[in-house]
Design a protein around this motif. Structure first.
Motif, PDB file in Angstrom:
ATOM      1  N   ALA A  76      43.216 -23.156  15.810  1.00 36.67           N
ATOM      2  CA  ALA A  76      42.735 -22.178  15.270  1.00 36.67           C
ATOM      3  C   ALA A  76      43.847 -21.636  14.247  1.00 36.67           C
ATOM      4  N   CYS A  77      45.214 -22.229  14.353  1.00 38.41           N
ATOM      5  CA  CYS A  77      46.290 -21.580  13.462  1.00 38.41           C
ATOM      6  C   CYS A  77      46.189 -22.348  12.322  1.00 38.41           C
ATOM      7  N   PRO A  78      46.147 -21.658  11.311  1.00 38.30           N
ATOM      8  CA  PRO A  78      45.792 -21.980   9.773  1.00 38.30           C
ATOM      9  C   PRO A  78      47.241 -22.736   9.257  1.00 38.30           C
ATOM     10  N   GLU A  79      48.283 -22.471   9.882  1.00 31.01           N
ATOM     11  CA  GLU A  79      49.494 -22.947   9.347  1.00 31.01           C
ATOM     12  C   GLU A  79      49.996 -24.157  10.155  1.00 31.01           C
ATOM     13  N   ARG A  80      49.170 -24.733  11.268  1.00 30.60           N
ATOM     14  CA  ARG A  80      49.496 -25.730  12.039  1.00 30.60           C
ATOM     15  C   ARG A  80      50.887 -25.630  12.623  1.00 30.60           C
ATOM     16  N   ALA A  81      51.185 -24.248  13.011  1.00 32.14           N
ATOM     17  CA  ALA A  81      52.596 -24.005  13.679  1.00 32.14           C
ATOM     18  C   ALA A  81      52.760 -24.394  15.197  1.00 32.14           C
ATOM     19  N   ILE A  82      51.565 -24.455  15.850  1.00 31.98           N
ATOM     20  CA  ILE A  82      51.661 -24.699  17.318  1.00 31.98           C
ATOM     21  C   ILE A  82      51.500 -26.161  17.743  1.00 31.98           C
ATOM     22  N   THR A  83      52.244 -26.559  18.409  1.00 33.05           N
ATOM     23  CA  THR A  83      52.101 -27.917  19.094  1.00 33.05           C
ATOM     24  C   THR A  83      51.946 -27.772  20.603  1.00 33.05           C
ATOM     25  N   GLN A 106      57.118 -22.308  10.788  1.00 34.15           N
ATOM     26  CA  GLN A 106      55.937 -22.262  10.032  1.00 34.15           C
ATOM     27  C   GLN A 106      55.008 -20.853  10.281  1.00 34.15           C
ATOM     28  N   CYS A 107      55.284 -20.188  11.195  1.00 36.22           N
ATOM     29  CA  CYS A 107      54.228 -19.249  11.803  1.00 36.22           C
ATOM     30  C   CYS A 107      54.450 -18.083  10.487  1.00 36.22           C
ATOM     31  N   GLN A 108      53.112 -17.738  10.204  1.00 36.27           N
ATOM     32  CA  GLN A 108      53.059 -16.727   9.239  1.00 36.27           C
ATOM     33  C   GLN A 108      52.593 -15.313   9.623  1.00 36.27           C
ATOM     34  N   GLY A 109      52.164 -15.157  11.036  1.00 36.93           N
ATOM     35  CA  GLY A 109      51.748 -14.056  11.377  1.00 36.93           C
ATOM     36  C   GLY A 109      50.365 -13.809  11.325  1.00 36.93           C
ATOM     37  N   HIS A 110      49.509 -14.510  11.028  1.00 36.16           N
ATOM     38  CA  HIS A 110      48.000 -14.503  10.930  1.00 36.16           C
ATOM     39  C   HIS A 110      47.345 -13.842  12.069  1.00 36.16           C
ATOM     40  N   GLY A 111      47.772 -14.226  13.481  1.00 39.02           N
ATOM     41  CA  GLY A 111      47.370 -13.737  14.646  1.00 39.02           C
ATOM     42  C   GLY A 111      46.301 -14.255  15.205  1.00 39.02           C
ATOM     43  N   VAL A 112      45.765 -15.193  14.670  1.00 39.97           N
ATOM     44  CA  VAL A 112      44.479 -15.860  15.087  1.00 39.97           C
ATOM     45  C   VAL A 112      44.757 -16.448  16.671  1.00 39.97           C
ATOM     46  N   CYS A 113      46.006 -17.180  16.586  1.00 38.63           N
ATOM     47  CA  CYS A 113      46.264 -17.637  17.931  1.00 38.63           C
ATOM     48  C   CYS A 113      46.188 -16.736  19.091  1.00 38.63           C
ATOM     49  N   TYR A 114      46.763 -15.497  18.868  1.00 35.47           N
ATOM     50  CA  TYR A 114      46.628 -14.620  20.123  1.00 35.47           C
ATOM     51  C   TYR A 114      45.458 -13.725  20.244  1.00 35.47           C
ATOM     52  N   MET A 115      44.702 -13.873  18.891  1.00 34.45           N
ATOM     53  CA  MET A 115      43.316 -13.237  19.197  1.00 34.45           C
ATOM     54  C   MET A 115      42.400 -14.420  19.724  1.00 34.45           C
ATOM     55  N   ARG A 140      54.249 -24.831  22.156  1.00 30.68           N
ATOM     56  CA  ARG A 140      55.458 -24.194  21.225  1.00 30.68           C
ATOM     57  C   ARG A 140      55.065 -23.568  20.072  1.00 30.68           C
ATOM     58  N   VAL A 141      55.601 -22.582  19.659  1.00 34.36           N
ATOM     59  CA  VAL A 141      55.032 -22.093  18.304  1.00 34.36           C
ATOM     60  C   VAL A 141      56.546 -22.423  17.378  1.00 34.36           C
ATOM     61  N   ASP A 142      56.508 -22.860  16.202  1.00 39.03           N
ATOM     62  CA  ASP A 142      57.191 -23.215  15.162  1.00 39.03           C
ATOM     63  C   ASP A 142      57.490 -21.753  14.497  1.00 39.03           C
ATOM     64  N   HIS A 156      54.623 -12.118  14.453  1.00 34.27           N
ATOM     65  CA  HIS A 156      54.645 -13.558  14.631  1.00 34.27           C
ATOM     66  C   HIS A 156      54.287 -13.913  15.911  1.00 34.27           C
ATOM     67  N   ALA A 157      53.886 -15.311  16.321  1.00 30.04           N
ATOM     68  CA  ALA A 157      53.390 -15.292  17.639  1.00 30.04           C
ATOM     69  C   ALA A 157      54.681 -15.939  18.422  1.00 30.04           C
ATOM     70  N   TYR A 158      54.422 -15.646  19.981  1.00 30.62           N
ATOM     71  CA  TYR A 158      55.182 -16.674  20.691  1.00 30.62           C
ATOM     72  C   TYR A 158      54.537 -16.955  21.957  1.00 30.62           C
TER      73      TYR A 158
HETATM   74  S1  SF4 Z   1      47.872 -18.647  14.271  1.00 27.72           S
HETATM   75 FE1  SF4 Z   1      49.593 -19.704  13.576  1.00 27.72          FE
HETATM   76  S2  SF4 Z   1      50.493 -18.605  11.840  1.00 27.72           S
HETATM   77 FE2  SF4 Z   1      49.047 -17.108  12.967  1.00 27.72          FE
HETATM   78  S3  SF4 Z   1      50.207 -15.911  14.521  1.00 27.72           S
HETATM   79 FE3  SF4 Z   1      49.517 -17.784  15.684  1.00 27.72          FE
HETATM   80  S4  SF4 Z   1      51.199 -19.621  15.358  1.00 27.72           S
HETATM   81 FE4  SF4 Z   1      51.687 -17.832  13.743  1.00 27.72          FE
END
Ligand code: SF4
Length: 63
Positions: free
Chosen positions: A54-61, A9-18, A4-6, A32-34
């Motif tokens: 990798a998520c700098p916001e710890r938005a993913i569980t 908390q997600c700020q759209g940095h994009g590290v997760c989907y990269m 799940r992505v909160d 923002h990620a889904y």
């Molecule tokens: S890395 Fe974290 S903050 Fe960045 S888009 Fe993904 S969930 Fe959002």
């Protein structure tokens, strides 16, 4: 595994989907990620964990 992505908390940095493009994707409107599939199969568990770590916001569980 459930992923799940909160959205707050997600700020759209994009590290997760990269890091894990088979698990996460950016929303068109704000980057923002889904999660592509809430239930992640064994073949993508490592990628999901890498993306979460990798998520700098710890938005993913993952559970
Ligand atoms: S890395 Fe974290 S903050 Fe960045 S888009 Fe993904 S969930 Fe959002």
């Amino acid at each position: 595994m459930r992923v799940r992505v909160d959205g707050k908390q997600c700020q759209g940095h994009g590290v997760c989907y990269m890091t894990a493009p088979d698990v996460f994707a950016p929303r068109e409107e704000d980057g923002h990620a889904y999660v592509l599939h809430e239930e992640v199969g064994p073949e993508l568990e490592a990628a999901a964990r890498d993306g979460a770590e990798a998520c700098p916001e710890r938005a993913i569980t993952v559970e």
